[in-house]
Write a protein that holds these residues in place. Structure first.
Motif, short mmCIF file in Angstrom:
data_model
loop_
_atom_site.label_atom_id
_atom_site.label_comp_id
_atom_site.label_asym_id
_atom_site.label_seq_id
_atom_site.Cartn_x
_atom_site.Cartn_y
_atom_site.Cartn_z
N LEU A 5 -66.27 6.41 68.23
CA LEU A 5 -64.99 6.69 68.88
C LEU A 5 -64.62 8.16 68.68
CD1 LEU A 5 -62.52 5.29 70.29
CD2 LEU A 5 -61.50 5.21 68.03
N LYS A 6 -64.86 8.65 67.48
CA LYS A 6 -64.56 10.06 67.18
C LYS A 6 -65.32 10.99 68.12
CE LYS A 6 -61.94 11.12 63.50
NZ LYS A 6 -61.91 10.10 62.42
N GLN A 9 -63.57 11.10 71.36
CA GLN A 9 -62.32 11.85 71.25
C GLN A 9 -62.57 13.36 71.18
OE1 GLN A 9 -60.88 9.42 68.00
NE2 GLN A 9 -59.03 8.89 69.17
N GLN A 10 -63.62 13.70 70.46
CA GLN A 10 -64.00 15.12 70.35
C GLN A 10 -64.36 15.68 71.73
OE1 GLN A 10 -63.62 16.82 67.66
NE2 GLN A 10 -64.44 18.74 68.52
N LEU A 12 -63.41 14.60 74.66
CA LEU A 12 -62.23 14.68 75.53
C LEU A 12 -61.36 15.89 75.16
CD1 LEU A 12 -61.30 10.89 75.81
CD2 LEU A 12 -62.23 12.36 77.61
N LYS A 13 -61.33 16.17 73.88
CA LYS A 13 -60.56 17.31 73.41
C LYS A 13 -61.16 18.62 73.91
CE LYS A 13 -58.61 18.51 69.01
NZ LYS A 13 -58.80 18.32 67.56
N ASN A 329 -54.42 11.18 76.05
CA ASN A 329 -53.95 9.85 75.67
C ASN A 329 -54.97 8.77 76.03
OD1 ASN A 329 -52.20 7.95 74.59
ND2 ASN A 329 -51.02 7.73 76.48
N MET A 331 -58.70 7.19 77.28
CA MET A 331 -60.14 7.46 77.16
C MET A 331 -60.78 7.41 78.54
SD MET A 331 -61.16 7.57 73.88
CE MET A 331 -60.22 7.44 72.39
N TYR A 410 -58.97 1.63 69.76
CA TYR A 410 -58.01 2.68 70.12
C TYR A 410 -57.01 2.16 71.14
CZ TYR A 410 -56.10 6.90 72.23
OH TYR A 410 -55.26 7.85 72.71
N PRO A 412 -53.91 3.60 73.53
CA PRO A 412 -53.14 4.78 73.94
C PRO A 412 -51.66 4.60 73.65
CG PRO A 412 -54.60 4.03 75.71
CD PRO A 412 -54.62 2.97 74.66
#
Ligand code: GP9
Ligand code: MN
Length: 430
Positions: A5-6, A9-10, A12-13, A329, A331, A410, A412
């Motif tokens: 998941l991280k 998220q990384q 997407l960031k 927010n 994914m 996760y 949102p």
């Protein structure tokens, strides 16, 4: 796992594409229609055969002053065809490299899909389709996606009458005519998806419905395509007229998309004839994967938008217009087509890709602007390599989300988890 998941998220960031403030929220609170054009390719738009437009109603819609039409929008499906197109359109996650995401993961996985999001913004949600709910596992998947209503075959009168059916279910004209009865009764605002079927291989239609001349490529599986596409176009035109008559047209955002190719790459000589070319290259075939994506948005000025994108990008684009923030927010792996900060890399499910500069297909790289095979300089090689890394990364992240059911870890902000037990799509006896 949480580590997987991280990594999402990384990513997407590092790859944000914010909303476009000129469009953000301009369609907020309006009804939403998602109109699925079966097997419909972009080349049909404005295409003429024997001096006649194949799809005059879709063409008029495309050129309407309030329609944003995209002319570099690609389907991104593999074997999952319709089902993977639906998955991308309503989740901004890719389908699978083989098989169908809806069949393999539609039952059981956690999703944060368009219908659930819209329902939580006060919308009534409904999907409509003139075949049985087991097809592509829609009956289960739509629950996971948070659809409150699914009107499938048994909701339609006389759905088993032979003259009402061809190929994959109810004929589009009958299906859409009867869908209006349900749409009119839905509490507004609503989010409604309408899935057509008649323009599907092998493109057969009875004499009574066939109202357009076949093409003459000599390829039997290709020459009926314009005939069923024309039928679909007439059905579309009638549907738009119903919307106008019932006053739904002016207070709705209408999204129209083609799910995937109708003519496969096995028909090169026929494709060449249709396109008026001596022969088609792999580049031509890549461009042949363009499908319509049009948004009729009464609150904005329309026009043809040339950004490069694909089905993965549809949902963030719609959410932008509806005033729902997704960046940071949700994914979602696509990017808003209206955003000015997009990367414009369009991955195909097999790892090939198109960008405004490069079209990588069959181990070769073509210049997207000219269609010419490229002799890459060292610098260009590096850029192609970077694009390829990006494509590989985003596809593998999507597969991780889907195959490891990562969204269960996760939630949102502002999103309530879907409970499939809340929904029952069985016909209520009347
Ligand atoms: C079936 C229809 C067709 O319900 O959506 O699916 P396809 O063969 O295009 O994937
Ligand atoms: Mn399809």
């Amino acid at each position: 796992s949480k580590a997987d998941l991280k990594s999402v998220q990384q990513y997407l960031k590092e790859n944000p594409a914010g909303e476009n403030f000129q469009y953000f929220g301009k369609e907020q609170g309006k009804n939403v229609f998602v109109f699925h054009l079966e097997s419909f390719q972009q080349f049909l738009v404005d295409y003429k055969w024997k001096g006649q437009e194949v799809t005059p109603n879709i063409n008029a819609f495309y050129h309407d002053q309030n329609t944003i039409g995209f002319d570099n929008f690609f389907h991104q499906v593999a074997q999952g065809k319709t089902s993977d197109a639906e998955t991308m359109l309503e989740n901004s996650l890719y389908g699978l490299p083989t098989g169908s995401a809806m069949i393999s993961y539609g039952t059981g996985n956690t999703f944060q899909a368009a219908p659930a999001i819209m329902a939580q913004h006060g919308y009534t949600t409904a999907a409509m389709h003139g075949d049985v709910p087991s097809f592509w596992n829609r009956g289960n998947t739509y629950k996971s996606w948070g659809y409150e209503n699914f009107f499938s075959k048994s909701f339609y009168p006389n759905a088993d009458k032979p003259s009402y059916n061809v190929g994959y279910g109810l004929k589009d004209k009958i299906f859409l005519r009867d869908s209006v009865n349900y749409l009119q009764k839905l509490p507004q605002p609503f989010y409604a998806k309408v899935i057509t079927v008649t323009n599907h291989y092998p493109y057969l239609l009875g004499k009574k419905d066939a109202d357009f001349p076949q093409t003459n490529t000599g390829d039997n599986t290709v020459d009926g395509y314009v005939v069923t596409a024309h039928y679909l176009d007439q059905a579309f035109g009638q549907f738009i007229n119903y919307l106008k008559k019932t006053n739904l047209y002016d207070n709705s955002m209408i999204v129209v998309y083609g799910d995937h190719y109708g003519i496969s790459n096995n028909h090169r000589p026929a494709i060449a004839k249709l396109l008026g070319k001596k022969k088609v290259t792999n580049y031509d075939l890549a461009m042949f994967q363009k499908v319509p994506f049009m948004i009729h948005a009464p609150g904005v000025q329309g026009g043809i938008n040339h950004t490069y994108g694909g089905e993965i990008d549809a949902l963030p684009t719609m959410m932008d217009l509806l005033g729902i923030r997704t960046t940071g927010n949700y994914m979602m792996l696509g990017q808003d087509l209206l955003s000015t900060q997009r990367n414009q890399i369009v991955p195909f499910r097999d790892g090939n890709f198109v960008t405004p500069q490069f079209t990588k297909v069959g181990g070769q790289v073509y210049d997207t602007a000219t269609g010419k095979l490229m002799n890459l300089s060292a610098n260009q090689k590096e850029r192609v390599g970077d694009d390829q890394d990006h494509v590989n990364k985003v596809l593998s992240l999507s597969d991780k989300i889907m195959t490891k059911d990562l969204l269960r870890f996760y939630t949102p902000t502002g999103f309530k988890k879907v409970d499939v037990g809340d929904y029952d799509y069985s016909v209520k006896a009347t």
